[in-house]
Design an enzyme around this catalytic site. Structure first.
Site, mmCIF file in Angstrom:
data_model
loop_
_atom_site.group_PDB
_atom_site.id
_atom_site.type_symbol
_atom_site.label_atom_id
_atom_site.label_comp_id
_atom_site.label_asym_id
_atom_site.label_seq_id
_atom_site.Cartn_x
_atom_site.Cartn_y
_atom_site.Cartn_z
ATOM 1 N N PRO A 9 -24.205 34.206 96.753
ATOM 2 C CA PRO A 9 -25.530 34.764 96.521
ATOM 3 C C PRO A 9 -25.698 35.484 95.177
ATOM 4 O O PRO A 9 -24.782 36.159 94.706
ATOM 5 C CB PRO A 9 -25.719 35.751 97.675
ATOM 6 N N ASN A 10 -26.863 35.270 94.617
ATOM 7 C CA ASN A 10 -27.315 35.918 93.377
ATOM 8 C C ASN A 10 -26.642 35.360 92.119
ATOM 9 O O ASN A 10 -27.023 35.743 91.004
ATOM 10 C CB ASN A 10 -27.141 37.448 93.441
ATOM 11 N N ARG A 17 -29.180 38.384 85.377
ATOM 12 C CA ARG A 17 -28.842 39.451 86.311
ATOM 13 C C ARG A 17 -27.811 40.407 85.699
ATOM 14 O O ARG A 17 -26.733 39.960 85.291
ATOM 15 C CB ARG A 17 -28.240 38.767 87.539
ATOM 16 N N TYR A 22 -22.307 40.845 84.063
ATOM 17 C CA TYR A 22 -22.007 39.428 84.303
ATOM 18 C C TYR A 22 -22.215 38.536 83.076
ATOM 19 O O TYR A 22 -21.930 37.343 83.146
ATOM 20 C CB TYR A 22 -22.865 38.906 85.471
ATOM 21 N N ASN A 71 -16.522 31.617 94.209
ATOM 22 C CA ASN A 71 -16.951 32.997 93.974
ATOM 23 C C ASN A 71 -17.912 33.339 95.113
ATOM 24 O O ASN A 71 -19.088 32.979 95.059
ATOM 25 C CB ASN A 71 -17.636 33.148 92.619
ATOM 26 N N ALA A 74 -21.249 38.699 96.933
ATOM 27 C CA ALA A 74 -21.266 39.834 97.876
ATOM 28 C C ALA A 74 -20.643 39.482 99.225
ATOM 29 O O ALA A 74 -20.136 40.368 99.932
ATOM 30 C CB ALA A 74 -22.701 40.319 98.066
ATOM 31 N N GLU A 95 -10.073 32.130 94.524
ATOM 32 C CA GLU A 95 -11.205 33.093 94.540
ATOM 33 C C GLU A 95 -11.416 33.619 93.119
ATOM 34 O O GLU A 95 -10.459 34.056 92.471
ATOM 35 C CB GLU A 95 -10.862 34.245 95.493
ATOM 36 N N HIS A 97 -13.877 36.155 90.616
ATOM 37 C CA HIS A 97 -14.952 37.123 90.390
ATOM 38 C C HIS A 97 -15.117 37.309 88.898
ATOM 39 O O HIS A 97 -14.114 37.471 88.176
ATOM 40 C CB HIS A 97 -14.620 38.479 91.035
ATOM 41 N N ARG A 104 -14.881 48.695 90.140
ATOM 42 C CA ARG A 104 -16.301 48.983 90.391
ATOM 43 C C ARG A 104 -16.446 49.896 91.616
ATOM 44 O O ARG A 104 -15.570 50.693 91.897
ATOM 45 C CB ARG A 104 -17.056 47.657 90.536
HETATM 46 C C1 DQA Z 1 -18.928 39.148 91.986
HETATM 47 C C2 DQA Z 1 -18.563 40.574 92.421
HETATM 48 C C3 DQA Z 1 -19.246 40.920 93.739
HETATM 49 O O1 DQA Z 1 -18.899 42.248 94.128
HETATM 50 C C4 DQA Z 1 -20.742 40.865 93.585
HETATM 51 O O2 DQA Z 1 -21.381 41.099 94.824
HETATM 52 C C5 DQA Z 1 -21.218 39.588 92.976
HETATM 53 C C6 DQA Z 1 -20.420 38.949 91.934
HETATM 54 C C7 DQA Z 1 -18.355 38.812 90.604
HETATM 55 O O3 DQA Z 1 -18.347 37.622 90.272
HETATM 56 O O4 DQA Z 1 -17.966 39.701 89.858
HETATM 57 O O5 DQA Z 1 -22.305 39.126 93.275
HETATM 58 O O6 DQA Z 1 -18.353 38.246 92.918
#
Ligand code: DQA
Length: 139
Positions: A9-10, A17, A22, A71, A74, A95, A97, A104
Protein backbone atom coordinates in the site's frame (compact mmCIF):
# COMPACT_ATOMS: atom_id res chain seq x y z
CA UNK A 1 14.53 -16.83 -14.77
CA UNK A 2 11.35 -15.14 -13.59
CA UNK A 3 11.32 -12.66 -10.73
CA UNK A 4 8.30 -10.69 -9.50
CA UNK A 5 8.39 -7.42 -7.63
CA UNK A 6 5.37 -6.87 -5.39
CA UNK A 7 4.74 -3.55 -3.70
CA UNK A 8 2.18 -2.94 -0.97
CA UNK A 9 0.00 0.00 0.00
CA UNK A 10 0.86 3.60 -0.86
CA UNK A 11 3.91 2.60 -2.89
CA UNK A 12 1.93 3.61 -6.00
CA UNK A 13 2.59 7.14 -4.70
CA UNK A 14 6.38 6.89 -4.88
CA UNK A 15 7.79 10.12 -6.26
CA UNK A 16 4.91 12.11 -4.74
CA UNK A 17 4.71 10.65 -1.26
CA UNK A 18 6.97 11.96 1.57
CA UNK A 19 9.80 12.45 -0.92
CA UNK A 20 12.24 13.31 1.89
CA UNK A 21 11.88 9.67 3.02
CA UNK A 22 11.12 7.74 -0.16
CA UNK A 23 12.79 9.86 -2.85
CA UNK A 24 11.54 11.64 -5.95
CA UNK A 25 11.46 8.80 -8.44
CA UNK A 26 8.21 7.01 -9.26
CA UNK A 27 8.28 3.21 -9.37
CA UNK A 28 7.18 2.90 -13.01
CA UNK A 29 10.28 4.73 -14.24
CA UNK A 30 12.54 2.79 -11.85
CA UNK A 31 11.01 -0.49 -13.07
CA UNK A 32 11.85 0.49 -16.68
CA UNK A 33 15.48 1.02 -15.58
CA UNK A 34 15.52 -2.40 -13.87
CA UNK A 35 14.23 -4.10 -17.04
CA UNK A 36 17.09 -2.54 -19.04
CA UNK A 37 19.63 -3.45 -16.36
CA UNK A 38 18.47 -7.07 -16.04
CA UNK A 39 17.50 -7.98 -19.61
CA UNK A 40 18.26 -11.65 -19.02
CA UNK A 41 15.48 -11.88 -16.40
CA UNK A 42 11.75 -11.92 -16.95
CA UNK A 43 10.73 -9.24 -14.47
CA UNK A 44 7.12 -8.54 -13.54
CA UNK A 45 5.60 -5.91 -11.29
CA UNK A 46 2.44 -5.88 -9.17
CA UNK A 47 1.26 -3.24 -6.70
CA UNK A 48 -1.84 -3.26 -4.54
CA UNK A 49 -3.23 -1.25 -1.67
CA UNK A 50 -5.25 -4.25 -0.54
CA UNK A 51 -4.00 -7.01 1.77
CA UNK A 52 -6.20 -9.70 0.17
CA UNK A 53 -4.95 -8.88 -3.34
CA UNK A 54 -1.35 -9.17 -2.11
CA UNK A 55 -2.08 -12.57 -0.52
CA UNK A 56 -3.80 -13.75 -3.73
CA UNK A 57 -0.88 -12.63 -5.92
CA UNK A 58 1.67 -14.37 -3.66
CA UNK A 59 -0.42 -17.58 -3.81
CA UNK A 60 -0.92 -17.28 -7.59
CA UNK A 61 2.76 -16.97 -8.54
CA UNK A 62 4.50 -18.45 -5.51
CA UNK A 63 4.66 -22.07 -6.69
CA UNK A 64 6.06 -21.38 -10.18
CA UNK A 65 8.18 -18.22 -10.03
CA UNK A 66 11.93 -18.28 -9.22
CA UNK A 67 11.83 -15.44 -6.68
CA UNK A 68 9.74 -12.62 -5.26
CA UNK A 69 10.92 -9.22 -4.09
CA UNK A 70 8.32 -7.92 -1.70
CA UNK A 71 7.92 -4.52 -0.13
CA UNK A 72 4.83 -5.12 2.01
CA UNK A 73 4.92 -1.44 3.12
CA UNK A 74 2.67 -0.85 6.15
CA UNK A 75 1.43 -4.47 6.04
CA UNK A 76 4.94 -5.52 7.13
CA UNK A 77 4.01 -4.34 10.59
CA UNK A 78 0.51 -5.82 10.75
CA UNK A 79 -0.10 -8.71 8.38
CA UNK A 80 -0.04 -12.29 9.59
CA UNK A 81 -1.98 -13.17 6.41
CA UNK A 82 0.89 -12.04 4.16
CA UNK A 83 3.38 -13.78 6.43
CA UNK A 84 1.42 -17.04 6.19
CA UNK A 85 1.15 -16.74 2.38
CA UNK A 86 4.95 -16.45 2.14
CA UNK A 87 5.41 -19.41 4.48
CA UNK A 88 3.05 -21.46 2.26
CA UNK A 89 4.75 -20.94 -1.12
CA UNK A 90 7.92 -22.40 -2.61
CA UNK A 91 9.58 -19.26 -4.05
CA UNK A 92 12.18 -17.41 -1.98
CA UNK A 93 11.02 -13.95 -0.90
CA UNK A 94 13.39 -11.03 -0.31
CA UNK A 95 11.82 -8.30 1.84
CA UNK A 96 12.74 -4.77 0.77
CA UNK A 97 12.12 -1.44 2.47
CA UNK A 98 13.16 1.80 0.86
CA UNK A 99 13.63 3.52 4.20
CA UNK A 100 15.49 2.14 7.20
CA UNK A 101 12.57 0.86 9.27
CA UNK A 102 14.86 0.46 12.31
CA UNK A 103 15.68 4.17 12.35
CA UNK A 104 12.07 5.38 12.26
CA UNK A 105 9.03 5.20 14.57
CA UNK A 106 9.04 2.24 17.03
CA UNK A 107 5.93 0.69 15.38
CA UNK A 108 7.95 0.17 12.19
CA UNK A 109 10.75 -1.78 13.83
CA UNK A 110 8.84 -5.09 13.85
CA UNK A 111 8.05 -6.88 10.59
CA UNK A 112 5.90 -10.03 10.51
CA UNK A 113 7.49 -10.79 7.13
CA UNK A 114 11.19 -10.91 8.07
CA UNK A 115 11.10 -14.34 9.74
CA UNK A 116 9.79 -15.99 6.56
CA UNK A 117 11.92 -13.98 4.10
CA UNK A 118 15.28 -15.29 2.90
CA UNK A 119 16.72 -11.85 3.59
CA UNK A 120 15.84 -8.23 4.31
CA UNK A 121 17.15 -5.04 2.73
CA UNK A 122 16.15 -1.83 4.48
CA UNK A 123 17.23 1.77 4.10
CA UNK A 124 19.13 1.68 0.80
CA UNK A 125 16.46 3.49 -1.20
CA UNK A 126 15.24 2.08 -4.52
CA UNK A 127 18.66 0.48 -4.94
CA UNK A 128 17.41 -2.15 -2.49
CA UNK A 129 15.28 -3.72 -5.24
CA UNK A 130 18.31 -4.00 -7.52
CA UNK A 131 20.37 -5.60 -4.74
CA UNK A 132 17.51 -8.00 -4.02
CA UNK A 133 17.47 -9.12 -7.69
CA UNK A 134 21.23 -9.66 -7.55
CA UNK A 135 20.89 -11.74 -4.39
CA UNK A 136 18.28 -13.99 -6.06
CA UNK A 137 20.52 -14.35 -9.13
CA UNK A 138 23.40 -15.63 -7.07
CA UNK A 139 21.32 -17.99 -4.89
C1 DQA B 1 8.27 1.01 3.74
C2 DQA B 1 8.36 1.24 5.25
C3 DQA B 1 7.01 1.02 5.91
O1 DQA B 1 7.11 1.25 7.32
C4 DQA B 1 6.00 2.00 5.37
O2 DQA B 1 4.72 1.74 5.91
C5 DQA B 1 5.95 2.01 3.88
C6 DQA B 1 7.18 1.84 3.12
C7 DQA B 1 9.59 1.34 3.03
O3 DQA B 1 9.72 0.94 1.87
O4 DQA B 1 10.44 2.02 3.59
O5 DQA B 1 4.90 2.25 3.30
O6 DQA B 1 8.00 -0.37 3.53
Amino acid sequence: MQIAIINGPNLNLLGKRETYIYGKQDFASYFEQLKIQFQEIELSYFQSNSEGDLVSKIQEIGFTIDGIILNPAAYSHTSIAIRDAIAAIKAPVVEVHISNIYAREPFRTHSYISSVAVGVISGLGLKGYELAIESLLTK
